[in-house]
Design an enzyme around this catalytic site. Sequence first.
Site, PDB file in Angstrom:
ATOM      1  CG  HIS A 133      -1.670  -1.250   1.451  1.00 44.84           C
ATOM      2  ND1 HIS A 133      -2.926  -1.517   0.961  1.00 44.84           N
ATOM      3  CD2 HIS A 133      -1.287  -2.371   2.120  1.00 44.84           C
ATOM      4  CE1 HIS A 133      -3.296  -2.741   1.329  1.00 44.84           C
ATOM      5  NE2 HIS A 133      -2.313  -3.279   2.024  1.00 44.84           N
ATOM      6  CB  SER A 170      13.240  22.501 -15.440  1.00 43.31           C
ATOM      7  OG  SER A 170      12.511  23.712 -15.493  1.00 43.31           O
ATOM      8  CE  LYS A 180      11.837  19.351 -11.305  1.00 43.33           C
ATOM      9  NZ  LYS A 180      10.563  19.826 -11.885  1.00 43.33           N
ATOM     10  CD  GLU A 239       8.929  12.403 -15.606  1.00 47.63           C
ATOM     11  OE1 GLU A 239       7.971  13.109 -15.312  1.00 47.63           O
ATOM     12  OE2 GLU A 239      10.062  12.858 -15.865  1.00 47.63           O
TER      13      GLU A 239
END
Length: 465
Positions: free
Chosen positions: A161, A282, A288, A295
């Site tokens: 979980h 970024s 970043k 992804e």
Amino acid sequence: MSEKLWGGRFSEKTDKLVEKINASINVDKRLYSKDIEGSIAHVKMLAHESIIAEDEAGAIVKGLIKVHAQIEKGEIDYSDELEDIHMHVEDALGKVMEKASGHIAKKLHTARSRNDQIALDVRMYLKDEINNIISLIIGLQKTIVQKAQDHIDVVMPGYTHLQRAQPLLFSHHLMAYYEMFKRDRQRFEDCFKRTDVMPLGAAALAGTTYPVNREFVKELLEFSEVSENSIDAVSDRDFVVEFISDASIAMLHLSRFSEELILWSSSEFGFITISDAFTTGSSIMPQKKNPDVAELVRGKTGRVVGNLMAIITLLKSLPLAYNKDMQEDKEPLFDTVDTLKICLDVYARMIPNIKINKEKMQNSCSKGFMNATDLADYLTVKGVPFRESHALSGKLVAYALENKKELQDLSLTEFRKFSDLIEDDLFEYLTLESMIKRRKSYGGTSYDNVKSQIVKAFDELNNSE
Ligand code: ARG
């Protein structure tokens, strides 16, 4: 008068928009090599069975080899008017043979239809690609096992979980993916068997009146079987459905792996650092470093599952035998092949470029009561029935929470308020190391288990080459 290869009965020119919707050349041109190889086998068979003359077949084969070279060099202009790769090859053959014996080129299509021709091309193409994909999976598995071996003793929190559950060896966690990819490989091996069936000779749908030798073609093209039923041979694309389905499962596995890498590389987890070569920055936030590869793989999973829906929907309720709808099978198939290949490949390159932050993983194990099950086990070993030990351990967790401590920080006196069976040896029992060591049930996370899993995996990988 229409000049199309099928234009005999037509008096009007095809509408331009019809030409556009009908054309598949932009998609199926990638089959040129297989199409030509299949045609060469077909024409050799025609000569072998004296359906055409030996010298005619020889001339056609020579012509086809020339066409192949022309396509490789980009010397063929593709046009919607010629619809698909089969017509382009046939048209180009006519042109290269024009001077000597142009009419002979027209014998190539004897005893054949584009319906069995395309079924053959796709099967030949897919057999190669399945083998390529299996090699890529093996490559990825190698990097996974290597990573597991290099970090054999790193401990991390295991989650259920997405809540801290029990400590695990990081290597054990990685080896879970080894197993998933092993089943993916087996699925592709199995799909190969059903793809490896030679359909040529089915002709349009009913077979052919010519005395073709299908075994001969099967041998030349290295297929294992010939199809048993001509209608089935040209109608079904279940092997494509099966392939995309297998690819979807492999992508699901990659997407779960991606999700974990993305989480682990966040500052919140900080378990891993992906090297610069496999991350991007970024354009606005200078600090970043984004896990784009993971992804993108996660995102591309949607495409492949979409392709699965496309091919299933395409075939649903389609009457036998060939229907033009089936021309739409190639885009989802090719896209699936390309997507899965690049994802497997980039993963195999990225895995070795991931740094494991051992301390961070290990430190995360000291919080979150991941030794509560072991405390219950300790009491059970001392004779308390498990349900009671579970309740006692739960009470101790509540007590520790109240006092803002972890279980291992409680004193013996505090522990003994709950059970006088608890002795000093509990503290050793609750260390990460002994928790891992004790989980030696087959397939569990103990050091010895994982080490032998790794040895076994290396063996399997070496044997599959
Ligand atoms: N381009 C077609 C396809 O991909 C080849 C078969 C066409 N057959 C036909 N009867 N028009 O399905």
